[in-house]
Design a protein around this motif. Structure first.
Motif, PDB file in Angstrom:
ATOM      1  N   VAL A 176      28.283  42.140  24.755  1.00  0.00           N
ATOM      2  CA  VAL A 176      29.201  43.166  24.267  1.00  0.00           C
ATOM      3  C   VAL A 176      30.617  42.751  24.626  1.00  0.00           C
ATOM      4  O   VAL A 176      30.885  42.366  25.771  1.00  0.00           O
ATOM      5  CB  VAL A 176      28.908  44.541  24.894  1.00  0.00           C
ATOM      6  CG1 VAL A 176      29.858  45.591  24.327  1.00  0.00           C
ATOM      7  CG2 VAL A 176      27.468  44.949  24.669  1.00  0.00           C
ATOM      8  N   ILE A 177      31.522  42.841  23.665  1.00  0.00           N
ATOM      9  CA  ILE A 177      32.936  42.529  23.904  1.00  0.00           C
ATOM     10  C   ILE A 177      33.724  43.778  23.560  1.00  0.00           C
ATOM     11  O   ILE A 177      33.562  44.355  22.478  1.00  0.00           O
ATOM     12  CB  ILE A 177      33.397  41.335  23.058  1.00  0.00           C
ATOM     13  CG1 ILE A 177      32.422  40.162  23.241  1.00  0.00           C
ATOM     14  CG2 ILE A 177      34.815  40.918  23.451  1.00  0.00           C
ATOM     15  CD1 ILE A 177      32.516  39.119  22.158  1.00  0.00           C
ATOM     16  N   ASP A 178      34.571  44.212  24.479  1.00  0.00           N
ATOM     17  CA  ASP A 178      35.150  45.555  24.428  1.00  0.00           C
ATOM     18  C   ASP A 178      36.594  45.455  24.898  1.00  0.00           C
ATOM     19  O   ASP A 178      36.887  44.851  25.935  1.00  0.00           O
ATOM     20  CB  ASP A 178      34.329  46.452  25.360  1.00  0.00           C
ATOM     21  CG  ASP A 178      34.722  47.911  25.362  1.00  0.00           C
ATOM     22  OD1 ASP A 178      35.881  48.224  25.049  1.00  0.00           O
ATOM     23  OD2 ASP A 178      33.869  48.755  25.700  1.00  0.00           O
ATOM     24  N   SER A 179      37.509  46.079  24.155  1.00  0.00           N
ATOM     25  CA  SER A 179      38.923  46.036  24.521  1.00  0.00           C
ATOM     26  C   SER A 179      39.277  46.997  25.643  1.00  0.00           C
ATOM     27  O   SER A 179      40.314  46.852  26.290  1.00  0.00           O
ATOM     28  CB  SER A 179      39.782  46.393  23.306  1.00  0.00           C
ATOM     29  OG  SER A 179      39.614  47.777  22.971  1.00  0.00           O
ATOM     30  N   GLY A 180      38.432  48.027  25.890  1.00  0.00           N
ATOM     31  CA  GLY A 180      38.855  49.163  26.696  1.00  0.00           C
ATOM     32  C   GLY A 180      39.569  50.161  25.809  1.00  0.00           C
ATOM     33  O   GLY A 180      40.129  49.812  24.752  1.00  0.00           O
ATOM     34  N   LYS A 181      39.534  51.426  26.205  1.00  0.00           N
ATOM     35  CA  LYS A 181      40.068  52.491  25.359  1.00  0.00           C
ATOM     36  C   LYS A 181      41.518  52.232  24.958  1.00  0.00           C
ATOM     37  O   LYS A 181      42.389  52.038  25.812  1.00  0.00           O
ATOM     38  CB  LYS A 181      39.968  53.839  26.082  1.00  0.00           C
ATOM     39  CG  LYS A 181      40.443  55.005  25.218  1.00  0.00           C
ATOM     40  CD  LYS A 181      40.428  56.321  25.960  1.00  0.00           C
ATOM     41  CE  LYS A 181      40.993  57.434  25.083  1.00  0.00           C
ATOM     42  NZ  LYS A 181      41.099  58.725  25.810  1.00  0.00           N
ATOM     43  N   ASP A 182      41.756  52.216  23.656  1.00  0.00           N
ATOM     44  CA  ASP A 182      43.092  52.127  23.048  1.00  0.00           C
ATOM     45  C   ASP A 182      43.807  50.809  23.295  1.00  0.00           C
ATOM     46  O   ASP A 182      44.947  50.636  22.837  1.00  0.00           O
ATOM     47  CB  ASP A 182      44.009  53.257  23.548  1.00  0.00           C
ATOM     48  CG  ASP A 182      43.498  54.645  23.226  1.00  0.00           C
ATOM     49  OD1 ASP A 182      42.689  54.759  22.280  1.00  0.00           O
ATOM     50  OD2 ASP A 182      43.896  55.592  23.920  1.00  0.00           O
ATOM     51  N   GLN A 183      43.182  49.872  23.995  1.00  0.00           N
ATOM     52  CA  GLN A 183      43.900  48.659  24.374  1.00  0.00           C
ATOM     53  C   GLN A 183      44.094  47.691  23.208  1.00  0.00           C
ATOM     54  O   GLN A 183      44.793  46.687  23.347  1.00  0.00           O
ATOM     55  CB  GLN A 183      43.174  47.955  25.526  1.00  0.00           C
ATOM     56  CG  GLN A 183      43.087  48.797  26.790  1.00  0.00           C
ATOM     57  CD  GLN A 183      44.436  49.275  27.276  1.00  0.00           C
ATOM     58  OE1 GLN A 183      45.286  48.455  27.628  1.00  0.00           O
ATOM     59  NE2 GLN A 183      44.649  50.573  27.297  1.00  0.00           N
ATOM     60  N   TRP A 184      43.475  47.988  22.085  1.00  0.00           N
ATOM     61  CA  TRP A 184      43.641  47.149  20.895  1.00  0.00           C
ATOM     62  C   TRP A 184      44.819  47.606  20.038  1.00  0.00           C
ATOM     63  O   TRP A 184      45.167  46.946  19.060  1.00  0.00           O
ATOM     64  CB  TRP A 184      42.363  47.195  20.048  1.00  0.00           C
ATOM     65  CG  TRP A 184      41.956  48.594  19.653  1.00  0.00           C
ATOM     66  CD1 TRP A 184      41.219  49.465  20.404  1.00  0.00           C
ATOM     67  CD2 TRP A 184      42.263  49.266  18.444  1.00  0.00           C
ATOM     68  NE1 TRP A 184      41.041  50.659  19.728  1.00  0.00           N
ATOM     69  CE2 TRP A 184      41.676  50.562  18.520  1.00  0.00           C
ATOM     70  CE3 TRP A 184      42.975  48.925  17.291  1.00  0.00           C
ATOM     71  CZ2 TRP A 184      41.782  51.493  17.490  1.00  0.00           C
ATOM     72  CZ3 TRP A 184      43.076  49.858  16.269  1.00  0.00           C
ATOM     73  CH2 TRP A 184      42.481  51.122  16.372  1.00  0.00           C
ATOM     74  N   GLU A 185      45.455  48.722  20.397  1.00  0.00           N
ATOM     75  CA  GLU A 185      46.539  49.297  19.603  1.00  0.00           C
ATOM     76  C   GLU A 185      47.899  48.889  20.142  1.00  0.00           C
ATOM     77  O   GLU A 185      48.047  48.548  21.319  1.00  0.00           O
ATOM     78  CB  GLU A 185      46.440  50.829  19.610  1.00  0.00           C
ATOM     79  CG  GLU A 185      45.165  51.370  18.980  1.00  0.00           C
ATOM     80  CD  GLU A 185      45.109  52.881  19.038  1.00  0.00           C
ATOM     81  OE1 GLU A 185      44.922  53.501  17.983  1.00  0.00           O
ATOM     82  OE2 GLU A 185      45.251  53.439  20.147  1.00  0.00           O
ATOM     83  N   ASP A 186      48.910  48.981  19.277  1.00  0.00           N
ATOM     84  CA  ASP A 186      50.280  48.699  19.706  1.00  0.00           C
ATOM     85  C   ASP A 186      51.213  49.876  19.467  1.00  0.00           C
ATOM     86  O   ASP A 186      52.436  49.731  19.490  1.00  0.00           O
ATOM     87  CB  ASP A 186      50.828  47.455  18.994  1.00  0.00           C
ATOM     88  CG  ASP A 186      50.930  47.639  17.476  1.00  0.00           C
ATOM     89  OD1 ASP A 186      50.597  48.738  16.969  1.00  0.00           O
ATOM     90  OD2 ASP A 186      51.359  46.693  16.798  1.00  0.00           O
ATOM     91  N   GLY A 187      50.637  51.065  19.229  1.00  0.00           N
ATOM     92  CA  GLY A 187      51.436  52.249  18.960  1.00  0.00           C
ATOM     93  C   GLY A 187      51.563  52.565  17.491  1.00  0.00           C
ATOM     94  O   GLY A 187      51.830  53.701  17.110  1.00  0.00           O
ATOM     95  N   GLU A 188      51.360  51.581  16.652  1.00  0.00           N
ATOM     96  CA  GLU A 188      51.457  51.779  15.205  1.00  0.00           C
ATOM     97  C   GLU A 188      50.161  51.441  14.480  1.00  0.00           C
ATOM     98  O   GLU A 188      50.067  51.572  13.263  1.00  0.00           O
ATOM     99  CB  GLU A 188      52.601  50.921  14.636  1.00  0.00           C
ATOM    100  CG  GLU A 188      53.969  51.279  15.208  1.00  0.00           C
ATOM    101  CD  GLU A 188      55.076  50.425  14.626  1.00  0.00           C
ATOM    102  OE1 GLU A 188      54.753  49.528  13.819  1.00  0.00           O
ATOM    103  OE2 GLU A 188      56.244  50.645  14.987  1.00  0.00           O
ATOM    104  N   GLY A 189      49.171  51.008  15.222  1.00  0.00           N
ATOM    105  CA  GLY A 189      47.903  50.590  14.624  1.00  0.00           C
ATOM    106  C   GLY A 189      47.344  49.425  15.398  1.00  0.00           C
ATOM    107  O   GLY A 189      47.638  49.238  16.585  1.00  0.00           O
ATOM    108  N   ALA A 190      46.515  48.626  14.741  1.00  0.00           N
ATOM    109  CA  ALA A 190      45.911  47.484  15.410  1.00  0.00           C
ATOM    110  C   ALA A 190      46.984  46.455  15.785  1.00  0.00           C
ATOM    111  O   ALA A 190      47.798  46.057  14.950  1.00  0.00           O
ATOM    112  CB  ALA A 190      44.871  46.840  14.495  1.00  0.00           C
TER     113      ALA A 190
END
Length: 351
Positions: A204-218
């Motif tokens: 399983v590969i997981d970013s952690g909650k919201d850590q894939w976002e930059d404030g405007e999207g992915a």
């Protein structure tokens, strides 16, 4: 299962330990940018020592959930359907126990579960319930314990990833350490922390909650890393399977949010999410579930039907109880310690 956390300077250093343990028939490992959690065993101690990794007891804890019900046999199937089987052994344990006396009012603690859309549709069909609530995703069990069951979406710009509050993917493989090592190298090179959970069934590969976002999207940097991981998996002949993925977090309603939040920060050793519009607190090692806090207009004096169980090393129990008391908590009973936060939400602290 007893575990040990080893501090490590990179994903790759943690992956090196996971790879050695896989050779001993011990595939389960949670690799992070700051260390790795593995099963406590002599083989792990020896391998870690050879790799220069240091055991850190502060990294060993688990936060699990108890749901009390007057009729556990009637409530259990609801939670089985909502959560699905924890095939990858990643999430907090949910235990349903018998309730000694009725508690009809709404809990101050509630559950968020995010799963692939098909799994959410299936769970709703099994429960026979139509979702309600502010976001149209809330389902209650027969005794009023609530869960927001949220369908996830594909992560924009990727083919193998889902946005389940966290960005996640799962690759079934008979050689999980091989893929984990490659993912660790890519994450280190990109400078992006990942949660890489190695299992006998795959990775399983997981970013952690919201850590894939930059404030405007992915975040384009994260999407680029995700594409590299997809290519590496493809080179190994692997295909993603989103079916077993899920994200779980817990919300606590409070009249005095800062005070209650401070209690849980102190007790759990969590860190604050610094974004001004969020109340989240999280495990800095990304091993335990996120908690968030919501404003409650009027106190609810009734005890919750949902509570937590915190397991820590034996020598840490007294320190955790002291931290709880210093942050406004109360000890309700001992052996094991039952502690309440400043507004009555309960946690058992044991080993």
């Amino acid at each position: 299962m007893t575990t040990t956390w080893y501090d490590a300077p990179s994903h790759a250093a943690g992956a090196a330990l996971a790879e050695r343990l896989a050779q001993h028939g011990m595939p389960d490992a949670e690799i992070r940018s700051s260390g790795v959690r593995v099963r406590a065993a002599e083989a792990a101690r020896v391998a870690a020592e050879e790799l220069g990794l240091i055991a850190n007891p502060a990294g060993v804890q688990s936060l699990d959930v108890v749901i009390e019900a007057a009729d556990p046999a009637a409530v259990q199937p609801f939670w089985d359907a909502v959560l699905g089987p924890d095939l990858l052994r990643r999430d907090p344990t949910f235990t349903v126990r018998r309730l000694a006396e009725p508690r009809p009012l709404r809990n101050r603690i509630h559950v968020d579960v995010v799963r692939p859309s098909a799994a959410v549709d299936e769970a709703r069909a099994v429960t026979g319930l139509e979702p309600t609530g502010e976001y149209g995703v809330m389902l209650p069990d027969d005794e009023g314990n609530e869960v927001d069951l949220v369908p996830g979406d594909p992560l924009p710009g990727t083919t193998d990833w889902l946005a389940l509050f966290a960005a996640m993917t799962f690759y079934p493989t008979s050689a999980p350490a091989q893929l984990a090592t490659k993912v660790a190298e890519l994450a280190d090179a990109a400078g992006i922390p990942l949660m890489i959970d190695v299992r006998a069934e795959g990775v399983v590969i997981d970013s952690g909650k919201d850590q894939w976002e930059d404030g405007e999207g992915a975040d384009p940097k994260f999407v680029a890393l995700a594409a590299q991981i997809e290519a590496a998996a493809k080179d190994l002949g692997l295909r993603a399977d989103p079916t077993p993925l899920r994200f779980v977090q817990f919300g606590i309603d409070a009249v005095d949010v800062p005070t209650v939040r401070a209690f849980w920060l102190a007790l759990l050793g969590y860190a604050e999410d610094n974004r001004p519009y969020l109340s989240d607190i999280y495990d800095p090692r990304r091993l335990n579930p996120v908690l968030f806090f919501q404003q409650l207009e009027e106190p609810r004096r009734q005890r919750n039907r949902i509570s937590f169980e915190l397991a820590v090393p034996e020598g840490a129990v007294a320190q955790r109880v002291a931290a709880a008391l210093s942050a406004g908590g109360r000890v309700l009973s001992e052996k094991p310690y039952l502690v309440a936060d400043p507004e009555g939400n309960e946690v058992v602290i044991g080993t």
